[in-house]
Design a protein around this motif. Structure first.
Motif, short mmCIF file in Angstrom:
data_model
loop_
_atom_site.label_atom_id
_atom_site.label_comp_id
_atom_site.label_asym_id
_atom_site.label_seq_id
_atom_site.Cartn_x
_atom_site.Cartn_y
_atom_site.Cartn_z
N SER A 35 0.63 -0.67 -0.41
CA SER A 35 -0.24 -0.04 0.12
C SER A 35 0.63 1.33 0.18
N GLN A 36 0.21 1.70 -0.06
CA GLN A 36 0.97 3.92 0.18
C GLN A 36 1.22 3.82 1.40
N PRO A 37 2.08 5.06 1.78
CA PRO A 37 2.21 5.19 3.02
C PRO A 37 1.02 4.91 4.33
N GLY B 81 -6.50 6.71 -15.08
CA GLY B 81 -5.42 8.51 -14.51
C GLY B 81 -4.43 7.56 -13.76
N ALA B 82 -4.81 6.45 -12.82
CA ALA B 82 -4.05 6.15 -12.43
C ALA B 82 -2.88 4.95 -13.45
N LEU B 83 -2.01 4.83 -12.78
CA LEU B 83 -0.95 3.49 -12.86
C LEU B 83 -1.78 2.03 -12.17
N HIS B 84 -1.16 1.00 -13.47
CA HIS B 84 -1.28 -0.26 -12.51
C HIS B 84 -0.19 -0.77 -13.23
N GLU C 233 -11.30 2.61 -9.00
CA GLU C 233 -10.95 3.24 -10.46
C GLU C 233 -10.55 4.63 -9.09
N GLN C 234 -10.65 4.70 -8.32
CA GLN C 234 -10.37 5.62 -6.98
C GLN C 234 -10.16 7.30 -7.34
N GLY C 235 -11.04 6.68 -8.56
CA GLY C 235 -11.47 8.56 -8.76
C GLY C 235 -12.69 8.43 -8.65
N SER D 51 -9.32 7.49 -2.61
CA SER D 51 -8.09 6.92 -2.90
C SER D 51 -6.58 7.25 -2.42
N HIS D 52 -6.04 6.55 -2.11
CA HIS D 52 -4.24 7.28 -0.96
C HIS D 52 -4.89 7.75 0.33
N CYS D 53 -5.52 7.05 0.53
CA CYS D 53 -6.15 7.35 1.71
C CYS D 53 -6.48 6.42 2.66
N TRP E 70 4.21 13.98 -13.59
CA TRP E 70 3.01 14.17 -14.78
C TRP E 70 2.74 12.72 -14.78
N ARG E 71 1.29 12.84 -16.16
CA ARG E 71 0.71 11.76 -16.54
C ARG E 71 -0.05 12.34 -17.77
N ASP E 72 -0.49 11.66 -18.68
CA ASP E 72 -1.12 12.17 -19.78
C ASP E 72 -1.08 10.88 -20.46
N LEU F 103 -8.63 -1.22 -0.33
CA LEU F 103 -8.90 -1.69 -1.15
C LEU F 103 -7.83 -1.81 -2.43
N ASP F 104 -6.89 -0.68 -2.36
CA ASP F 104 -6.58 -0.56 -3.39
C ASP F 104 -5.34 -1.56 -3.88
N GLY F 105 -5.26 -1.83 -4.64
CA GLY F 105 -4.86 -3.86 -5.17
C GLY F 105 -5.04 -4.89 -4.35
N ASP G 245 5.26 -3.51 -4.49
CA ASP G 245 5.79 -2.55 -5.11
C ASP G 245 5.61 -1.92 -5.71
N GLU G 246 4.18 -2.19 -6.07
CA GLU G 246 3.33 -0.92 -7.35
C GLU G 246 3.23 0.43 -6.63
N GLU G 247 2.98 -0.02 -5.24
CA GLU G 247 3.12 1.71 -5.02
C GLU G 247 3.71 2.65 -4.73
N GLY G 248 5.50 1.94 -5.23
CA GLY G 248 6.42 2.84 -5.45
C GLY G 248 6.91 3.02 -4.52
O1 HGY Z 1 0.20 6.27 -8.42
C1 HGY Z 1 -0.79 5.52 -8.88
O2 HGY Z 1 -1.00 6.07 -9.98
C2 HGY Z 1 -0.65 4.29 -7.97
O3 HGY Z 1 -1.69 4.09 -8.06
N1 HGY Z 1 0.42 3.50 -7.61
#
Ligand code: HGY
Ligand code: MN
Ligand code: MN
Length: 398
Positions: free
Chosen positions: A80-82, A341-344, A176-178, A367-369, A272-274, A87-89, A113-116
């Motif tokens: 997960s993120q910090p 819009g999220a990375l996977h 979806e996280q959106g 999401s990410h919260c 940045w993302r697009d 549910l994310d993942g 380490d999907e969440e980097g």
């Molecule tokens: O940042 C992302 O898009 C993914 O949730 N790690």
């Protein structure tokens, strides 16, 4: 036969590893104690489901379908993120496991380490050959811990590499996280494509000095350089971006980060993302030029860290069709198409095999919260769609 209660119970059990904060929040960063414990629990659940648990050197956990025949790979990530949601993942991994219990020819994966903590989608990036193990081992987290050192905490679990050619394709269920599904009252989304990303660290070096005696016009305040850069960027990007383009300064460290000292250094993440690779390139040029303009204008040193990037990817038409038919079968017209819009991890896996993704709604688009959540009825709907699609896809692959 799918067992929604077992699936929900697995999700609630997984949430207990690193349970934190309000609601159903989690703190389960890659290679942390709760992450490793969660992976070992998932491995045991995989074995109970008749799959063969297999960790690779990165700590990616596979649940391999019995026999040597090609299998359809389903899954996501369980780190997960910090500060993350339950549910994310995790949704994608536990739904994959429930489908594998009922649909023959399905293997399961939880990427690492999907969440980097160390980069972005690092586990699947190494598995797919996007980066080498040596490159990944040199990545460090914000505390300076290397990935190589962190993953040594899972040493002894690894059974070596898993050959991607044993899989016919990859499907990932994710939240979806959106805001779209929640706003439109739809039950699910079939993903059309995943955005590309660029991410690098930037540093402004000015002059550390006394906050009381240094006149404003004599300062080389690194935080003010950062603030000026961020404000200027809004203007410089205006004619290049679309309403869907995003850019984020999410991590900032000031040195020495003290109230009575003019900061001499500001080091920050620029991401940045697009959906358009050409626009990502134009944005990079503007970002670098704007930072240079601020540095030269205020007498700052400027340095850029190495840039991490992933290209936008489209979804496989056959697997996407299986998800569309599954969605139609399970919830009629209450679904739609969405870009991600999220990375996977699917972005990396797309280098190896056909991939497709399905989204479940996020309440309030959050999401990410810790507040991240989804109605349990929608979780079950997504499970049913994934199972219907996997049944079609694995039958077609045979
Ligand atoms: O940042 C992302 O898009 C993914 O949730 N790690
Ligand atoms: Mn995720
Ligand atoms: Mn995430």
């Amino acid at each position: 036969m799918l067992n929604p209660d077992r699936f929900l119970s697995d999700l609630h059990t997984l949430r207990r590893f690193g349970a934190s904060g309000v609601g159903r929040g989690v703190r389960r960063p890659a290679y942390s104690d709760p992450d490793i414990a969660a992976r070992e629990w998932i491995a045991a659940r995989m074995a109970e489901a008749g799959l063969r648990p297999h960790f690779d050197d990165m700590g990616n956990l596979f649940g391999l379908a019995p026999g040597d025949a090609s299998s359809l790979l389903l899954g996501s990530h369980s780190d997960s993120q910090p500060e993350g949601g339950w549910l994310d993942g995790a949704l994608g991994v536990m739904a994959a496991l429930e489908v594998a219990r009922c649909v023959p020819g399905v293997s399961v994966v939880s990427f690492q380490d999907e969440e980097g903590r160390f980069g972005a989608t690092t586990g699947s990036a190494v598995w797919s050959g996007q980066i080498s193990q040596a490159e990944a081992d040199a990545f460090t987290d914000h505390d300076g811990v290397s990935l190589g050192r962190a993953r040594s905490r899972m040493e002894g679990l690894s059974s070596g590499p898993v050959d991607p050619s044993r899989f016919s394709g990859f499907m990932e269920l994710h939240i979806e996280q959106g805001p779209v599904l929640d706003r439109d009252g739809k039950r699910a989304a079939v993903v059309t494509d995943i955005v590309g990303i660029r991410d690098m660290m930037v540093t402004f070096d000015g002059e550390q000095n006394h906050a009381g005696t240094t006149p404003m016009h004599l300062r080389r305040d690194a935080f003010r350089a950062l603030a000026q850069f961020s404000a200027l960027l809004e203007d410089r990007l205006r004619n290049v971006v679309t309403p869907q383009t995003v850019w984020t300064i999410g991590h900032v460290s000031l040195h020495p980060n003290a109230s009575s000292i003019v900061p001499g250094r500001a080091r920050f993440s620029m991401q940045w993302r697009d959906r358009d690779p050409e626009r990502l390139g134009r944005m990079e040029n503007i970002i670098r030029a704007t930072a240079r303009e601020v540095a030269d204008g205020g007498g700052f040193e400027l340095s850029f860290g190495s840039m991490f990037g992933l290209e936008p990817v489209g979804m496989d038409p056959r697997l996407r069709r299986a998800l569309e038919q599954g969605a139609q079968e399970v919830c009629g017209d209450e679904w739609l198409h969405l870009p991600s819009g999220a990375l996977h991890d699917a972005t990396n896996v797309a280098r190896l095999m056909p991939v497709a993704m399905l989204f479940a709604p996020s309440i309030g688009g959050r999401s990410h919260c810790f507040e991240e959540d989804t109605e349990e009825a929608d979780l079950i709907t997504a499970l049913r769609i994934l199972a219907a699609a996997a049944t079609r896809a694995s039958a077609q692959a045979m």
